[in-house]
Motif scaffolding. Sequence first.
Motif, short mmCIF file in Angstrom:
data_model
loop_
_atom_site.label_atom_id
_atom_site.label_comp_id
_atom_site.label_asym_id
_atom_site.label_seq_id
_atom_site.Cartn_x
_atom_site.Cartn_y
_atom_site.Cartn_z
N GLY A 1 68.08 -44.14 23.20
CA GLY A 1 67.77 -44.55 21.84
C GLY A 1 66.34 -44.97 21.60
N VAL A 2 65.42 -44.55 22.46
CA VAL A 2 64.00 -44.88 22.27
C VAL A 2 63.49 -44.20 21.01
N ASN A 3 62.75 -44.96 20.20
CA ASN A 3 62.18 -44.43 18.97
C ASN A 3 61.30 -43.22 19.26
N ASN A 4 61.41 -42.19 18.42
CA ASN A 4 60.72 -40.93 18.65
C ASN A 4 59.20 -41.11 18.67
N LYS A 5 58.68 -41.88 17.74
CA LYS A 5 57.23 -42.08 17.68
C LYS A 5 56.74 -42.83 18.91
N VAL A 6 57.48 -43.85 19.32
CA VAL A 6 57.12 -44.60 20.53
C VAL A 6 57.18 -43.69 21.75
#
Length: 293
Positions: A199-204
Amino acid sequence: MTLITFILFHIVGGDPAFQLAGKNATIEQIESIRIELGLNKPLLYQYFDFLRQTVTLDWGRSWSTQQKISNMIFDGIGPSLSLTVPSFIISFFICLAIALFSTFKKGTWIDRSITTLCLALMSVSFLVYIIFYQYSLAYKLGLFPITGWDSSFSGRWAYLILPWIISVSVSLGPNILIYRTALLDEVFQDYVRTARAKGVNNKVLYIKHILKNALIPIITIVVMQMPFLITGSLLLEAFFGIPGLGGTLIQALNNSDFPVIKAMTVFGSILYMLFNLFSDLLYAVVDPRVELK
């Protein structure tokens, strides 16, 4: 490297004395030039003298201007760096940002449009960029000087803005595609799929992980371009009258000034090898898996 350079200029390239003397010169005149320039000495002696010049960075004097070649190189570095370094920095950040955005939008019409535009830009000759921008922005609109140079530090920048624009424009196509390829190689790695599953944010994910891991091939490309920052841009310096190392080399080629051409060839080769080593050392800084031993 010095041996290949010496062979190319002294054996394959023909007799420099004959080229300097001209087609109508007599045998006595050609021989006089050979003696004056030390070209009558054995080739082995000439090679070791050239090797000594390379080690001491003292390549003697120019045949056409009688200036010390080391001084000519030193004087040309400043204008060349003024031209290439700002355009290189601007180009790097623009290309990296567009490549990252294109990778983020991979498979969409935006990504395909950027790729197509880059291929179109790559297909245009460097000369076309120069002539188009000189004609449209400098001649027709009068926004910039068409050519010229001011040796003062504060006055030179007005003459450099248009060459910067051209240099950045030329680099957009190939650099964006290369950076995009390096980023895409990381996008399909296992750690990216694992991060997405967590679930890591795409931008991050793109900025913190993918960009960082893609830096090794990008660093290689960027660092290997740095020797050319010092030696300058031949076409830009020639068209805009910038007295950098590129312009010095063009003038030497026109005058058959072999000592200057040899010195510039060796100087560029030395820079290329040094920056190649520098790129290897940077790997250990960027990637913790790389160790210096």
